[in-house]
Design a protein around this motif. Structure first.
Motif, short mmCIF file in Angstrom:
data_model
loop_
_atom_site.label_atom_id
_atom_site.label_comp_id
_atom_site.label_asym_id
_atom_site.label_seq_id
_atom_site.Cartn_x
_atom_site.Cartn_y
_atom_site.Cartn_z
N THR A 84 -30.30 43.98 38.96
CA THR A 84 -29.22 44.49 39.79
C THR A 84 -29.50 45.93 40.20
OG1 THR A 84 -27.64 42.98 38.79
CG2 THR A 84 -26.74 44.92 39.92
N LYS B 73 -28.49 45.52 44.13
CA LYS B 73 -27.51 46.45 44.70
C LYS B 73 -28.00 47.14 45.97
CE LYS B 73 -27.94 50.80 42.16
NZ LYS B 73 -27.21 51.65 41.21
N ALA C 257 -21.70 43.54 40.62
CA ALA C 257 -22.09 42.49 39.68
C ALA C 257 -21.59 42.89 38.30
CB ALA C 257 -23.60 42.30 39.66
N ASN D 81 -22.44 35.80 35.16
CA ASN D 81 -22.55 36.83 36.18
C ASN D 81 -21.41 36.60 37.16
OD1 ASN D 81 -23.21 38.50 38.32
ND2 ASN D 81 -25.08 37.44 38.86
N ALA E 257 -20.19 38.21 40.46
CA ALA E 257 -20.64 39.15 41.49
C ALA E 257 -19.87 38.92 42.78
CB ALA E 257 -22.13 39.00 41.74
#
Length: 110
Positions: free
Chosen positions: A38, A43, A51, A64, A66
């Motif tokens: 991430t 990102k 996330a 996860n 997100a």
């Protein structure tokens, strides 16, 4: 744009909930890999919002949660070779991976 999860039925985001089944002795390894992926890759993808990784207390699951600005942004990330490397590595740690996209149907606060 917000960088934290904001759950709201009026907010049109694509919510990814990915459930990983993992051996308890590898749960931390998987969480660390997902966090690193991430920070290094996810990102920086267009449309990424946030996330969050949840480790089950029994050690057998990692979830996860997100958010992406749209399903199209999420699908575009899936075609990114750099992102694929991370996802493929996570799949070697987990015995089962179940990603699904959701919309928020109902939200309640105390």
């Amino acid at each position: 744009m917000t960088t934290t999860a904001h759950i709201d039925t009026t907010r049109p985001v694509a919510t990814l909930i990915n459930v990983f089944t993992v051996s308890p002795d590898r749960q931390t390894e998987l969480v660390d890999l997902l966090a690193q992926a991430t920070e290094e890759t996810m990102k920086h993808q267009p449309g990424f919002i946030c996330a969050n990784f949840h480790a089950s207390l029994d050690g057998e699951r990692v979830i996860n949660y997100a958010q992406w600005e749209s399903e199209e942004h999420y699908r575009a990330m899936l075609t990114n070779p750099e992102a694929r490397v991370h996802m493929d590595k996570a799949a070697t740690i987990a015995s089962d991976v179940q990603p699904r996209l959701f919309r928020v149907a109902s939200s309640h606060r105390g």
